[in-house]
Enzyme design. Structure first.
Site, PDB file in Angstrom:
ATOM      1  N   ASN A 299       0.699  -0.686  -0.120  1.00 36.81           N
ATOM      2  CA  ASN A 299      -0.320   0.108  -0.108  1.00 36.81           C
ATOM      3  C   ASN A 299       0.859   1.422  -0.171  1.00 36.81           C
ATOM      4  O   ASN A 299       1.325   1.401   1.148  1.00 36.81           O
ATOM      5  CB  ASN A 299      -0.894   0.068   1.064  1.00 36.81           C
ATOM      6  CG  ASN A 299      -1.309   1.428   1.183  1.00 36.81           C
ATOM      7  OD1 ASN A 299      -1.862   2.118   0.362  1.00 36.81           O
ATOM      8  ND2 ASN A 299      -2.576   1.720   2.373  1.00 36.81           N
ATOM      9  N   TRP A 300       1.401   1.717  -0.954  1.00 36.47           N
ATOM     10  CA  TRP A 300       2.020   2.604  -1.065  1.00 36.47           C
ATOM     11  C   TRP A 300       1.584   4.545  -0.573  1.00 36.47           C
ATOM     12  O   TRP A 300       2.149   5.510  -0.573  1.00 36.47           O
ATOM     13  CB  TRP A 300       2.474   3.277  -2.358  1.00 36.47           C
ATOM     14  CG  TRP A 300       3.254   1.825  -3.750  1.00 36.47           C
ATOM     15  CD1 TRP A 300       3.359   1.041  -3.019  1.00 36.47           C
ATOM     16  CD2 TRP A 300       3.547   1.480  -4.565  1.00 36.47           C
ATOM     17  NE1 TRP A 300       3.873   0.111  -3.927  1.00 36.47           N
ATOM     18  CE2 TRP A 300       4.049   1.152  -4.989  1.00 36.47           C
ATOM     19  CE3 TRP A 300       3.132   3.306  -6.467  1.00 36.47           C
ATOM     20  CZ2 TRP A 300       4.837   0.296  -6.242  1.00 36.47           C
ATOM     21  CZ3 TRP A 300       3.784   3.106  -6.913  1.00 36.47           C
ATOM     22  CH2 TRP A 300       3.948   1.596  -6.895  1.00 36.47           C
ATOM     23  N   LYS A 301      -0.182   4.396  -0.376  1.00 44.67           N
ATOM     24  CA  LYS A 301      -0.165   5.428   0.360  1.00 44.67           C
ATOM     25  C   LYS A 301      -0.215   6.284  -0.529  1.00 44.67           C
ATOM     26  O   LYS A 301      -0.415   6.868  -1.912  1.00 44.67           O
ATOM     27  CB  LYS A 301      -0.418   5.324   1.609  1.00 44.67           C
ATOM     28  CG  LYS A 301      -0.177   4.248   2.119  1.00 44.67           C
ATOM     29  CD  LYS A 301      -0.066   4.777   4.056  1.00 44.67           C
ATOM     30  CE  LYS A 301      -0.192   3.171   4.570  1.00 44.67           C
ATOM     31  NZ  LYS A 301       0.093   3.815   6.134  1.00 44.67           N
TER      32      LYS A 301
ATOM     33  N   HIS B 275      -9.628   0.747   4.916  1.00 44.05           N
ATOM     34  CA  HIS B 275      -8.144   1.216   6.038  1.00 44.05           C
ATOM     35  C   HIS B 275      -8.283   2.049   6.455  1.00 44.05           C
ATOM     36  O   HIS B 275      -9.247   3.193   6.715  1.00 44.05           O
ATOM     37  CB  HIS B 275      -7.664   1.159   4.534  1.00 44.05           C
ATOM     38  CG  HIS B 275      -5.700   1.961   4.912  1.00 44.05           C
ATOM     39  ND1 HIS B 275      -5.074   2.259   6.430  1.00 44.05           N
ATOM     40  CD2 HIS B 275      -4.568   1.251   5.226  1.00 44.05           C
ATOM     41  CE1 HIS B 275      -4.402   2.305   6.760  1.00 44.05           C
ATOM     42  NE2 HIS B 275      -3.040   1.592   5.279  1.00 44.05           N
TER      43      HIS B 275
ATOM     44  N   GLU C 272      -7.117   4.247   7.746  1.00 45.62           N
ATOM     45  CA  GLU C 272      -7.060   5.355   7.739  1.00 45.62           C
ATOM     46  C   GLU C 272      -7.955   6.427   6.868  1.00 45.62           C
ATOM     47  O   GLU C 272      -8.444   7.755   6.992  1.00 45.62           O
ATOM     48  CB  GLU C 272      -5.504   5.944   6.834  1.00 45.62           C
ATOM     49  CG  GLU C 272      -3.948   5.338   7.347  1.00 45.62           C
ATOM     50  CD  GLU C 272      -2.978   5.241   7.076  1.00 45.62           C
ATOM     51  OE1 GLU C 272      -2.863   5.225   5.365  1.00 45.62           O
ATOM     52  OE2 GLU C 272      -1.935   5.409   6.902  1.00 45.62           O
TER      53      GLU C 272
ATOM     54  N   GLU D 128      -5.415  -5.126  10.800  1.00 42.31           N
ATOM     55  CA  GLU D 128      -4.217  -4.017  10.766  1.00 42.31           C
ATOM     56  C   GLU D 128      -4.297  -3.391  12.163  1.00 42.31           C
ATOM     57  O   GLU D 128      -5.386  -1.981  12.245  1.00 42.31           O
ATOM     58  CB  GLU D 128      -4.261  -2.824  10.116  1.00 42.31           C
ATOM     59  CG  GLU D 128      -3.812  -3.964   8.194  1.00 42.31           C
ATOM     60  CD  GLU D 128      -3.226  -2.281   6.968  1.00 42.31           C
ATOM     61  OE1 GLU D 128      -2.601  -2.926   6.490  1.00 42.31           O
ATOM     62  OE2 GLU D 128      -4.362  -1.792   7.076  1.00 42.31           O
TER      63      GLU D 128
ATOM     64  N   GLY E 108       2.374   2.686  10.644  1.00 43.23           N
ATOM     65  CA  GLY E 108       3.469   3.461  10.270  1.00 43.23           C
ATOM     66  C   GLY E 108       3.875   4.092  11.831  1.00 43.23           C
ATOM     67  O   GLY E 108       4.656   4.718  11.785  1.00 43.23           O
TER      68      GLY E 108
ATOM     69  N   SER F 237       4.256  -2.020  10.410  1.00 41.05           N
ATOM     70  CA  SER F 237       4.907  -1.913  10.557  1.00 41.05           C
ATOM     71  C   SER F 237       5.992  -3.769  10.295  1.00 41.05           C
ATOM     72  O   SER F 237       6.481  -3.769  10.928  1.00 41.05           O
ATOM     73  CB  SER F 237       5.138  -1.931  12.033  1.00 41.05           C
ATOM     74  OG  SER F 237       4.828  -0.601  12.220  1.00 41.05           O
TER      75      SER F 237
ATOM     76  N   GLY G 243       3.027  -1.194   4.251  1.00 41.10           N
ATOM     77  CA  GLY G 243       2.722   0.205   3.926  1.00 41.10           C
ATOM     78  C   GLY G 243       4.376   0.601   4.444  1.00 41.10           C
ATOM     79  O   GLY G 243       4.398   0.708   2.246  1.00 41.10           O
ATOM     80  N   GLY G 244       4.993   1.163   4.558  1.00 39.89           N
ATOM     81  CA  GLY G 244       6.269   1.412   4.612  1.00 39.89           C
ATOM     82  C   GLY G 244       7.303   1.035   3.931  1.00 39.89           C
ATOM     83  O   GLY G 244       7.813   1.384   2.891  1.00 39.89           O
TER      84      GLY G 244
HETATM   85  C1  PEP Z   1      -0.466   0.167   6.080  1.00 42.54           C
HETATM   86  O1  PEP Z   1      -0.613   1.442   6.102  1.00 42.54           O
HETATM   87  O2  PEP Z   1      -1.373  -0.596   5.645  1.00 42.54           O
HETATM   88  C2  PEP Z   1       0.751  -0.273   6.758  1.00 42.54           C
HETATM   89  C3  PEP Z   1       0.652  -1.418   7.171  1.00 42.54           C
HETATM   90  O3  PEP Z   1       1.613   0.387   6.838  1.00 42.54           O
HETATM   91  P1  PEP Z   1       2.871   0.261   7.861  1.00 42.54           P
HETATM   92  O4  PEP Z   1       3.334  -0.866   6.703  1.00 42.54           O
HETATM   93  O5  PEP Z   1       3.745   1.759   7.173  1.00 42.54           O
HETATM   94  O6  PEP Z   1       2.282  -0.060   9.348  1.00 42.54           O
END
Ligand code: PEP
Length: 252
Positions: free
Chosen positions: A9-11, A96, A98, A168, A174, A213, A234-235
Site C-alpha cells: 500500500n503505497w498510500k 483501510h 486511515e 491491521e 506506521g 510495521s 505500507g512503509g
Molecule cells: C498500512 O497502512 O497498510 C500499513 C501496514 O502501514 P505500515 O506498514 O507503514 O505500518
C-alpha cells in the site's frame, strides 16, 4: 492451500515516474522470491495506468487503494471501481483505517464500495483492526467482529470466495510497533472463526494478511503462524528491495 500474498500500500507517496521505477524494481527482483508468493502493488490512482504498463508480462498484480461507493455520475473527485478495473486493477483496498479515521468511512459506505468492487470483478482487500484504546481495553476481538459482521456477512458465498482480509491494528500502522507473532496469530485465528460462523468451510480458504510495521526483519516470524497468509505493507513497500525481502519471509 491458501494463497500467500504480499501487498504493498503505497498510500499518498511517490510521483508517477518514481512509482514506475518502484514497480520496475519489484518486477526485476520478483524472480528471486518463490513463485508461490503473490505480489500486489497498490499505487495512487494517478499512477495506475503507468504502473500497469510497467507490470505488463509479470505476475505482479495491480490494486487500487480505494474506490467510490457509487457506480458513476456527479461525484466530483471520486474514482469509480469500473475505472480502476479498466486500468488493469485486480484488487482494491477497502476500509483501510486511515480511510475510516480521516474520511469517516462507515460500514454503510463500505458495503456500497464492496458492491461496486464485485460488480467490476475486483477482489477487495478488506481491512479491519482496533485502535490502541480498544486494544488496551481488551475490546479488539469485539471491534474486528463488528467490522466483519457489518460488511463481510453481507456477501454471498461466491463473493466471499473472492475476498482478502487484512488485519491491521491501528496502533501498529506506521508507528514501528508491530503486533507480536503470537498476537497476530491469536486474532487471525479468531477472525477465521468469525468467518467460519457465517461461511463454514470456505473460511479456511480466505487469505488473512497482517499489516502494521511489517518489515524484512519481522515478516518471517509473523508469516510462520498458521493463520497468517501474508502482509499488507505500507512503509516497507516503498523500497523494492524491502518489499521483495518481506516476500522471502515465507518458509511454509
Ligand atoms: C498500512 O497502512 O497498510 C500499513 C501496514 O502501514 P505500515 O506498514 O507503514 O505500518
Amino acid at each position: 492451500m491458501r494463497k500467500k500474498i504480499v501487498a504493498g500500500n503505497w498510500k499518498m507517496n511517490t510521483l508517477p515516474a518514481e512509482g514506475v521505477e518502484l514497480a520496475k524494481g519489484v518486477v526485476a527482483g520478483r524472480g528471486e522470491v518463490c513463485s508461490c508468493v503473490n505480489f500486489i502493488v497498490c499505487p495512487p490512482f494517478t499512477h495506475l495506468a503507468m504502473v500497469a504498463e510497467a507490470l505488463k508480462g509479470s505476475d505482479v498484480a495491480l490494486g487500487a487503494q480505494n474506490c467510490a461507493a457509487e457506480a458513476k455520475g456527479a461525484y466530483t473527485g471520486e474514482v469509480a471501481a469500473s475505472m480502476i478495473a479498466a486500468l488493469g486493477c485486480k484488487y482494491v483496498i477497502l476500509g483501510h483505517s486511515e480511510r475510516r479515521q480521516y474520511y469517516g468511512e462507515t460500514s454503510a459506505t463500505l458495503n456500497k464500495k464492496m458492491e461496486q468492487a464485485y460488480a467490476n470483478n475486483l477482489v477487495p482487500i478488506y481491512c479491519v483492526g482496533e485502535n490502541l484504546e480498544e486494544r488496551e481495553a481488551g475490546k479488539h476481538f469485539d471491534v474486528v467482529k463488528a467490522q466483519i459482521e457489518e460488511v463481510v456477512y453481507n456477501l454471498t458465498e461466491e463473493q466471499f470466495r473472492n475476498l482478502v482480509i487484512a488485519y491491521e491494528p491501528v496502533w501498529a500502522i506506521g508507528t514501528g510497533k508491530t503486533a507480536t507473532a503470537d498476537q497476530a496469530q491469536e486474532i487471525h485465528a479468531y477472525i477465521r472463526k468469525v468467518l467460519a460462523d457465517k461461511f463454514g468451510t470456505a473460511a479456511a480458504e480466505c487469505p488473512i494478511l497482517y499489516g502494521g510495521s511489517c518489515k524484512p526483519s519481522n515478516a518471517a516470524e509473523i508469516f510462520a503462524k498458521e493463520d497468517v497468509d501474508g502482509g499488507l505493507i505500507g512503509g516497507a513497500a516503498l523500497k523494492a528491495e524491502d518489499f521483495l525481502a518481506i516476500g522471502k519471509g515465507f518458509a511454509k
